[in-house]
Write a protein that holds these residues in place. Structure first.
Motif, short mmCIF file in Angstrom:
data_model
loop_
_atom_site.label_atom_id
_atom_site.label_comp_id
_atom_site.label_asym_id
_atom_site.label_seq_id
_atom_site.Cartn_x
_atom_site.Cartn_y
_atom_site.Cartn_z
N VAL A 325 -59.21 -3.21 49.54
CA VAL A 325 -58.45 -4.02 48.58
C VAL A 325 -59.39 -4.98 47.85
O VAL A 325 -59.28 -5.19 46.63
N ARG A 326 -60.35 -5.57 48.58
CA ARG A 326 -61.29 -6.51 47.94
C ARG A 326 -62.15 -5.79 46.92
O ARG A 326 -62.44 -6.35 45.83
N ALA A 327 -62.58 -4.56 47.22
CA ALA A 327 -63.36 -3.81 46.23
C ALA A 327 -62.52 -3.51 44.98
O ALA A 327 -63.02 -3.59 43.85
N SER A 328 -61.25 -3.18 45.19
CA SER A 328 -60.38 -2.94 44.04
C SER A 328 -60.18 -4.21 43.22
O SER A 328 -60.18 -4.19 41.98
N LEU A 329 -60.00 -5.35 43.91
CA LEU A 329 -59.87 -6.63 43.20
C LEU A 329 -61.13 -6.94 42.40
O LEU A 329 -61.06 -7.47 41.27
N GLY A 330 -62.29 -6.62 42.98
CA GLY A 330 -63.53 -6.87 42.25
C GLY A 330 -63.61 -6.07 40.97
O GLY A 330 -64.10 -6.58 39.94
N ARG A 331 -63.15 -4.83 41.00
CA ARG A 331 -63.18 -4.01 39.77
C ARG A 331 -62.23 -4.58 38.71
O ARG A 331 -62.53 -4.55 37.51
N VAL A 332 -61.07 -5.07 39.16
CA VAL A 332 -60.13 -5.66 38.20
C VAL A 332 -60.67 -6.96 37.64
O VAL A 332 -60.57 -7.23 36.42
N LEU A 333 -61.26 -7.80 38.49
CA LEU A 333 -61.80 -9.08 38.02
C LEU A 333 -63.00 -8.88 37.10
O LEU A 333 -63.27 -9.72 36.22
N ALA A 334 -63.73 -7.77 37.29
CA ALA A 334 -64.88 -7.52 36.42
C ALA A 334 -64.47 -7.29 34.97
O ALA A 334 -65.28 -7.44 34.06
N LEU A 335 -63.20 -6.92 34.74
CA LEU A 335 -62.72 -6.74 33.37
C LEU A 335 -62.63 -8.08 32.63
O LEU A 335 -62.64 -8.11 31.39
N ASP A 336 -62.48 -9.19 33.39
CA ASP A 336 -62.47 -10.55 32.84
C ASP A 336 -61.45 -10.71 31.71
O ASP A 336 -61.76 -11.21 30.62
N LYS A 337 -60.22 -10.28 31.99
CA LYS A 337 -59.16 -10.46 31.00
C LYS A 337 -58.59 -11.86 31.13
O LYS A 337 -58.29 -12.32 32.22
N PRO A 338 -58.41 -12.55 30.02
CA PRO A 338 -57.89 -13.92 30.09
C PRO A 338 -56.41 -13.94 30.47
O PRO A 338 -55.70 -12.95 30.29
N GLY A 339 -55.98 -15.04 31.03
CA GLY A 339 -54.58 -15.20 31.40
C GLY A 339 -54.43 -15.74 32.80
O GLY A 339 -55.39 -15.80 33.59
N PRO A 340 -53.22 -16.17 33.14
CA PRO A 340 -53.01 -16.74 34.50
C PRO A 340 -53.22 -15.72 35.61
O PRO A 340 -53.55 -16.10 36.73
N ALA A 341 -53.03 -14.43 35.33
CA ALA A 341 -53.19 -13.43 36.38
C ALA A 341 -54.63 -13.38 36.89
O ALA A 341 -54.87 -13.09 38.07
N HIS A 342 -55.61 -13.64 36.01
CA HIS A 342 -57.01 -13.62 36.44
C HIS A 342 -57.26 -14.67 37.52
O HIS A 342 -57.89 -14.37 38.56
N GLY A 343 -56.77 -15.87 37.31
CA GLY A 343 -56.95 -16.91 38.33
C GLY A 343 -56.21 -16.60 39.61
O GLY A 343 -56.70 -16.90 40.71
N GLN A 344 -55.03 -16.00 39.51
CA GLN A 344 -54.28 -15.65 40.72
C GLN A 344 -55.00 -14.57 41.52
O GLN A 344 -55.05 -14.62 42.76
N LEU A 345 -55.58 -13.59 40.81
CA LEU A 345 -56.33 -12.55 41.52
C LEU A 345 -57.60 -13.11 42.14
O LEU A 345 -58.01 -12.69 43.23
N GLU A 346 -58.25 -14.06 41.46
CA GLU A 346 -59.43 -14.70 42.06
C GLU A 346 -59.05 -15.45 43.34
O GLU A 346 -59.78 -15.43 44.34
N ARG A 347 -57.91 -16.11 43.30
CA ARG A 347 -57.45 -16.84 44.48
C ARG A 347 -57.17 -15.87 45.63
O ARG A 347 -57.53 -16.14 46.79
N LEU A 348 -56.54 -14.75 45.33
CA LEU A 348 -56.26 -13.74 46.36
C LEU A 348 -57.55 -13.16 46.90
O LEU A 348 -57.70 -12.95 48.12
#
Length: 534
Positions: A325-348
Motif C-alpha cells: 500500500v505504501r508503494a502504491s501511495l508513493g506512486r500516487v503522490l509522485a504525480l503531485d496533483k494539487p488539492g486537499p487529497a494530496h495532503g490527506q494521502l501524505e498524512r496516510l
C-alpha cells in the motif's frame, strides 16, 4: 396445555385397522372393541385418524382384556406427538442440513404450511430428532454396512473447548470413511478419562472386525499414554501441523508483539475519512476524495486481518501488505496533483511509515526465525526416498540447530527431538502410502458444528452449547453431510425410543445449575438447592 384446534379446521380423515386377523393366543376372531380418535399436523394439512382397536371375541381368552392398536399408526406419528413424521423430518432437515434457527423454522411452518408451533415445541422435537439420528449413526449394523469395503481403520482424536474453564468435547473420527464415531464432553481431560474414550473406540473397532492401522493425534500426554495402553503395537503418528505450531510458538508471540506495535502507530484513519466526508457534505466531492477513502479502507482491512500460521505469521503478512500500500501511495503522490487529497494521502503515508518503522527490528528477527521453521517444514514434505529419507533429513537439521545453540535454535532442536518419533512412525498394510500426516481432517470438520452454532444463534462465537449437546449434535450434523434430502420415518422409526447419552444429560443439567447460579434473581449462590441440600 392441550393444543386447541381452530373451529374452522378441515381435517382429512384416515381410518386405521389392526393388521392381524386372528388372536395369537386362541386363533379366534378379532372384533372391534373401541375407537380412538387422533388429530395430527402434517405438511399436507390436518389429519384426523380413527384407530379401530380390536380384542379377541372369545370371553375365555386370556388376551381379551387387552386392546390391539393398528401398527400403521406409528408410520404417521409416535404416541404423544402433535405432528406427523413429515413435519418432524422437515424440522430436523432445516435445522441440521440448512442450519436454520428456530424462529426461521417456525415462520416457514406457519407461512407455507399453516402449522403453528411454539419455539419451545420445536426445540423439544429437535432434541428428539438429534437423539434418534445419533442413535442411527451409532447403530452397529449400519456401521458394519458402511465399513464392509474398508480393509483397515485410521482413527483420530481431538478436543474442542470454545471457552476455558468449561468442558472439552472430544471426538473420535475414522478417516477412511470420513465418519465421526462418537463424541463425549469431559469435565477433566486427565489420562484416565481419555483412556476410557480410547477403550470405547477399541470396542467399536473390535465389533467391526477391522484392524486399526493408524492413530493420529496432537501429542497430548493423555493421548500418547492412552493409545499405547489400549492399542499396543498400533502406530501413533503425531500431527505435523500441531508440531509446526509448537515449534513456532515463540516466533508467533514475537510476531504478535510486532503486529501490536504497528497497529498502535497507525492511528488516525478515521480522522482522515471524517475530513474527506466533511468536504463531501459541503458539495465538493472529487474523484481523489474517493481514492483517499479507498486507501483508508484498504489499510483498515489489513490491520483487521489476523489470519496466518507458523509459516506466514499474521504480523509479517500485515507488514508486507502495508508495504505494498505504501508503494502504491508513493506512486500516487509522485504525480503531485494539487488539492486537499494530496495532503490527506501524505498524512496516510506518514502513518504507514511510522507503523513499519517501529516494528522493523522485531520483524527482521521474526523473518529469520520463519525461514528456519520453513526449512523444518520442508523436511516433512514428501520426498522420493520415502519416510526413511525424510527422517534422515529431519535428524540432520535437528543436529545443525543443536550446533548453532542459542535460545531459538536450542529450543528448535529440543522440540524436533521430542516430536521426531511420532512424526515419522511407519504405517504398514495396504494404502499405507496414503496415510495422513496431520490432523487437519478432524480440525476442519470441527468448522461444521462451529458454523452451525453461529448460523442458528446469529453470533460470531460458538459457545459452550456445542460441547454440552455435542454427543448427539456432532453425529446429527455428520449424518446430514452426505445426504442432501431429508430423512424419513422409515429411517428414524427403529430408533424412536433412543435416549440421550448420559454424559449429554449430565452436561445439560450442569448448564442449568450454572445459569441459575449466575442469575441475579437467585441472589447469593448459597440459595441454590443441590441434591436436597443448600
Amino acid at each position: 396445555m392441550r393444543f386447541r384446534w381452530p373451529k374452522d379446521t378441515v381435517f382429512r380423515r384416515v381410518v386405521l385397522d389392526v393388521e392381524q386377523r386372528r388372536c395369537v393366543r386362541c386363533e379366534g376372531a378379532l372384533h372391534i372393541g373401541s375407537h380412538r380418535p387422533r388429530r395430527l399436523l402434517s405438511l399436507r394439512g390436518p389429519l384426523e385418524f380413527c384407530c379401530r382397536l380390536k380384542r379377541c371375541a372369545d370371553p375365555a381368552c386370556p388376551s381379551r382384556p387387552g386392546l390391539l392398536n393398528p401398527a400403521a399408526e406409528l408410520s404417521f406419528a409416535l404416541p404423544g406427538w402433535l405432528i406427523g413424521w413429515d413435519v418432524f423430518c422437515f424440522i430436523g432437515h432445516r435445522r441440521f442440513a440448512r442450519h436454520w434457527s428456530v424462529p426461521q423454522i417456525r415462520r416457514e411452518l406457519d407461512g407455507t404450511y399453516r402449522i403453528k408451533l411454539s419455539d419451545d415445541a420445536i426445540e423439544r422435537y429437535l432434541r428428539r430428532y438429534q437423539a434418534m439420528l445419533s442413535a442411527r449413526q451409532r447403530d452397529p449394523g449400519r456401521l458394519r454396512l458402511a465399513y464392509r469395503d474398508i480393509p483397515a481403520l485410521w482413527l483420530t482424536i481431538d478436543g474442542l473447548q470454545p471457552e476455558k474453564g468449561h468442558e472439552t468435547l472430544y471426538a473420535v473420527r475414522e478417516l477412511n470413511a470420513g465418519r465421526v464415531w462418537f463424541a463425549e464432553a469431559l469435565l477433566s481431560s486427565n489420562a484416565d478419562e481419555v483412556r476410557r474414550l480410547l477403550a470405547r473406540a477399541r470396542g467399536m473397532a473390535e465389533a467391526l472386525g477391522k484392524p486399526v492401522r493408524l492413530w493420529l493425534s496432537d501429542k497430548q500426554d493423555a493421548f500418547v499414554k492412552g493409545i499405547a495402553l489400549e492399542f499396543p503395537g498400533v502406530p501413533h503418528r503425531y500431527c505435523s501441523n500441531h508440531f509446526l505450531r509448537d515449534l513456532a510458538k515463540p516466533t508467533l508471540e514475537a510476531d504478535s508483539h510486532a503486529k501490536v506495535l504497528m497497529r498502535k502507530k497507525i492511528r488516525g484513519l478515521r480522522a482522515i475519512e471524517r475530513q474527506v466526508l466533511g468536504i463531501r457534505t459541503g458539495g465538493a466531492e472529487t474523484p481523489m476524495g474517493r481514492v483517499v477513502l479507498d486507501y483508508c479502507c484498504a489499510v483498515r482491512g489489513i490491520l483487521n486481518d489476523g489470519q496466518g500460521g507458523p509459516l506466514r505469521p499474521p504480523g509479517l503478512r500485515m507488514a508486507e501488505a502495508l508495504a505494498e500500500v505504501r508503494a502504491s501511495l508513493g506512486r500516487v503522490l509522485a504525480l503531485d496533483k494539487p488539492g486537499p487529497a494530496h495532503g490527506q494521502l501524505e498524512r496516510l503515508a506518514g502513518l504507514v511509515d511510522a507503523g513499519l518503522a517501529c516494528s522493523c527490528q522485531g520483524r527482521l528477527a521474526v523473518r529469520e526465525q520463519v525461514e528456519a521453521i520453513k526449512a523444518v517444514a520442508a523436511s516433512l514434505a514428501p520426498a522420493p526416498g520415502g519416510p526413511a529419507r525424510r527422517r534422515e533429513g529431519f535428524a540432520r537439521l535437528a543436529r545443525r540447530h543443536e550446533r548453532c545453540g542459542g535460545g531459538f535454535h536450542g529450543r528448535l532442536a529440543k522440540v524436533m527431538r521430542a516430536w521426531q518419533a511420532g512424526l515419522f512412525v511407519a504405517v504398514r498394510g495396504k494404502g499405507a502410502a496414503d496415510a495422513p500426516w496431520d490432523n487437519l481432517g478432524l480440525e476442519r470438520w470441527f468448522r461444521l458444528p462451529k458454523g452451525h452454532e453461529r448460523k442458528i444463534h446469529g453470533r460470531g462465537h460458538a459457545g459452550v452449547r456445542i460441547v454440552q449437546e455435542g454427543p448427539t449434535l456432532l453425529l446429527a450434523l455428520d449424518a446430514h453431510v452426505g445426504r442432501p434430502e431429508p430423512f424419513t420415518a422409515e429411517d428414524l422409526l427403529p430408533y424412536h425410543d433412543a435416549p440421550e447419552p448420559d454424559d449429554q444429560s449430565r452436561a445439560l443439567a450442569r448448564r442449568k445449575v450454572m445459569r441459575k447460579a449466575r442469575s441475579p434473581k437467585n441472589g447469593q449462590p448459597s440459595s441454590l438447592t443441590l441434591n436436597g441440600g443448600t
